[in-house]
Design an enzyme around this catalytic site. Structure first.
Site, mmCIF file in Angstrom:
data_model
loop_
_atom_site.group_PDB
_atom_site.id
_atom_site.type_symbol
_atom_site.label_atom_id
_atom_site.label_comp_id
_atom_site.label_asym_id
_atom_site.label_seq_id
_atom_site.Cartn_x
_atom_site.Cartn_y
_atom_site.Cartn_z
ATOM 1 N N HIS A 99 0.888 -1.171 0.000
ATOM 2 C CA HIS A 99 0.000 0.000 0.000
ATOM 3 C C HIS A 99 0.922 1.216 0.000
ATOM 4 C CE1 HIS A 99 -2.390 -2.990 2.307
ATOM 5 N NE2 HIS A 99 -3.465 -2.363 1.882
ATOM 6 N N ASP A 102 2.307 1.913 3.367
ATOM 7 C CA ASP A 102 3.256 0.981 4.002
ATOM 8 C C ASP A 102 4.686 1.405 3.741
ATOM 9 O OD1 ASP A 102 0.988 -0.657 4.215
ATOM 10 O OD2 ASP A 102 1.540 -1.804 2.431
HETATM 11 C C1 XUL Z 1 -7.637 -6.474 4.297
HETATM 12 C C2 XUL Z 1 -6.785 -6.899 3.174
HETATM 13 C C3 XUL Z 1 -5.916 -5.857 2.579
HETATM 14 C C4 XUL Z 1 -5.841 -5.909 1.094
HETATM 15 C C5 XUL Z 1 -5.089 -4.756 0.473
HETATM 16 O O1 XUL Z 1 -8.395 -7.486 4.842
HETATM 17 O O2 XUL Z 1 -6.759 -8.045 2.796
HETATM 18 O O3 XUL Z 1 -4.662 -5.991 3.138
HETATM 19 O O4 XUL Z 1 -5.234 -7.083 0.664
HETATM 20 O O5 XUL Z 1 -5.584 -3.531 0.855
#
Ligand code: XUL
Ligand code: CO
Length: 438
Positions: A99, A102
């Site tokens: 993300h 992150d």
């Molecule tokens: C949340 C989840 C996230 C997504 C990316 O449950 O799985 O980490 O994979 O935003």
């Protein structure tokens, strides 16, 4: 400088007692004409592996990583990049997923946040060039910050929609810059708590508007990666709009987005929707939208997203079976959206966790390939549905008959006897393959 006091993890085979070695994942070993590395396309989740501190609703961080021991947020972010690539190199993980938030800390405003992202992206690019590790997908965190309290693109507040779009724009740009082969949309706060204050029609239309803008922008900047939606039924909101694969497919069709999106199926999200992981993969496959996987597992006794490392070979076998039926991964891969338990707070636990997950999927791949090669279930299914290949079954499929002709048929011939579904026999054969496949 090295962060981990662990060497490269190598394949030693099932007889090995070395906890820091692969027992089943042998990257260069061929299975059905492809190497395990090509089949499995393992990826590391940046967030769970490098930013998670072990916090839960009842207690704070238990994990204190060496690379986090600085008060300067940008220095910390850069340390994390170095540590992350050292870790992936040592574990032989060829891809990572991230993300925006992150990899780099938020700034005081969007402009500063974006500048910081550029600075960290440059460091990541250096490490990618040094190691050959690639980006499987990027995404944006449009759920953590206070402004997303009522949703991101489904917020009642139009300025939050605008901010979300701006954040995704930048995240798509950096994913492109990092050569990401997919871009994921997981609607963290895209759902609702109560219909007493919610206009679901407008919110769903707005979610579709945002996704259309994303399609247009990807085209505009020449981002050719696959766009993905990751379904989840609940958590954080009570009712998430992207509930499960079937719901998302219906949404994509309604809003004319089906040609632009595929799915990223997460194991624990499937079980939260009261489906098996295998079911979600199957529904994606038969609708032509299977692409990628977030590999993890939940706990059958807990009704929330525990994101544990997957170690159940029964589940990994059935998942790999569906993935092989889908023709295997193209741009997708197996991203470990999994975190160590807060009690497993030592750095070496990260290695044990990834080894466990990678070995479980490697073994699952081998068993699934053998099941397919021997045609165990496919031959059984072929036989089971034989009545659809001739006679009245074929006429129904070919559209040659309607209710009137079928009534005539039923009156004349009645039905033929049913035969056993043989579930227990098939389950026993599955066990035999799991236990005997070398
Ligand atoms: C949340 C989840 C996230 C997504 C990316 O449950 O799985 O980490 O994979 O935003
Ligand atoms: Co996920």
């Amino acid at each position: 400088m090295a962060y981990f006091n662990v060497g490269k993890i190598e394949y030693e085979g099932p007889q090995s007692k070395n906890p820091l070695a692969f027992k089943y994942y042998n990257p260069d070993e061929k299975v059905m004409g492809k190497t395990m590395k090509e089949h499995l396309r393992f990826a590391m989740s940046y967030w769970h592996t490098f930013t998670y501190g072990g916090n839960d609703p009842f207690g704070g961080a238990t994990i204190n990583r060496e690379w986090d021991k600085t008060s300067d947020p940008m220095e910390k972010a850069k340390n994390r990049v170095r540590a992350a690539f050292e870790f992936m190199e040592k574990c032989q993980i060829p891809f990572f997923c991230f993300h925006d938030q992150d990899i780099s800390p938020r700034g005081a405003n969007l402009e500063e946040t974006n500048k910081r992202l550029d600075e960290i992206v440059a460091v990541i690019k250096e490490e990618m060039a040094r190691t050959g590790i690639k980006c499987l997908w990027g995404t944006t965190n449009a759920f953590g910050d206070d402004k997303f309290v009522h949703g991101a693109s489904t917020s009642c507040n139009a300025t939050v929609f605008a901010y979300t779009a701006a954040q995704i724009k930048k995240a798509m740009e950096i994913t492109k810059e990092l050569g990401g082969v997919n871009y994921v949309f997981w609607g963290g706060r895209e759902g609702y708590e109560t219909l007493l204050n919610t206009d679901t029609a407008l919110e769903l239309d707005n979610l579709a508007r945002l996704l259309h803008m994303a399609v247009d922008y990807a085209k505009e900047i020449g981002f050719t990666g696959q766009l993905l939606i990751e379904p989840k039924p609940k958590e954080p909101t009570k009712h998430q709009y992207d509930f499960d694969a079937a719901t998302v497919i219906g949404f994509l069709r309604k809003y004319d987005l089906i040609d632009h999106f595929k799915l990223n199926i997460e194991a624990n999200h499937a079980t939260l929707a009261q489906h098996t992981f295998q079911h979600e993969l199957n529904i994606s496959r038969i609708n032509g939208v299977f692409c990628s996987v977030d590999a993890n597992t939940g706990d059958p006794m807990l009704g929330w997203d525990t994101d544990q490392f997957p170690t159940n070979v029964y589940d990994t076998t059935l998942a790999m079976y569906e993935i092989l039926l889908a023709g295997g991964f193209t741009t997708g891969g197996l991203n470990f959206d999994s975190k160590v338990r807060r009690g497993s707070f030592e750095d070496v636990d990260l290695f044990y966790a990834y080894i466990a997950g990678m070995d479980a999927f490697a073994k699952g791949l081998k068993v699934a390939a053998k099941l397919l090669e021997d045609g165990v279930f496919e031959k059984f299914k072929e036989e089971r549905y034989a009545s659809w290949r001739t006679g009245i079954g074929k006429d129904i499929i070919d559209g040659k008959v309607g209710f009137k002709e079928l009534e005539e048929y039923a009156m004349k011939y009645g039905t033929t006897p049913n035969s056993s579904g043989r579930q227990e026999l098939l389950e026993s054969i599955l066990n035999q393959y799991i236990l005997e496949t070398k």
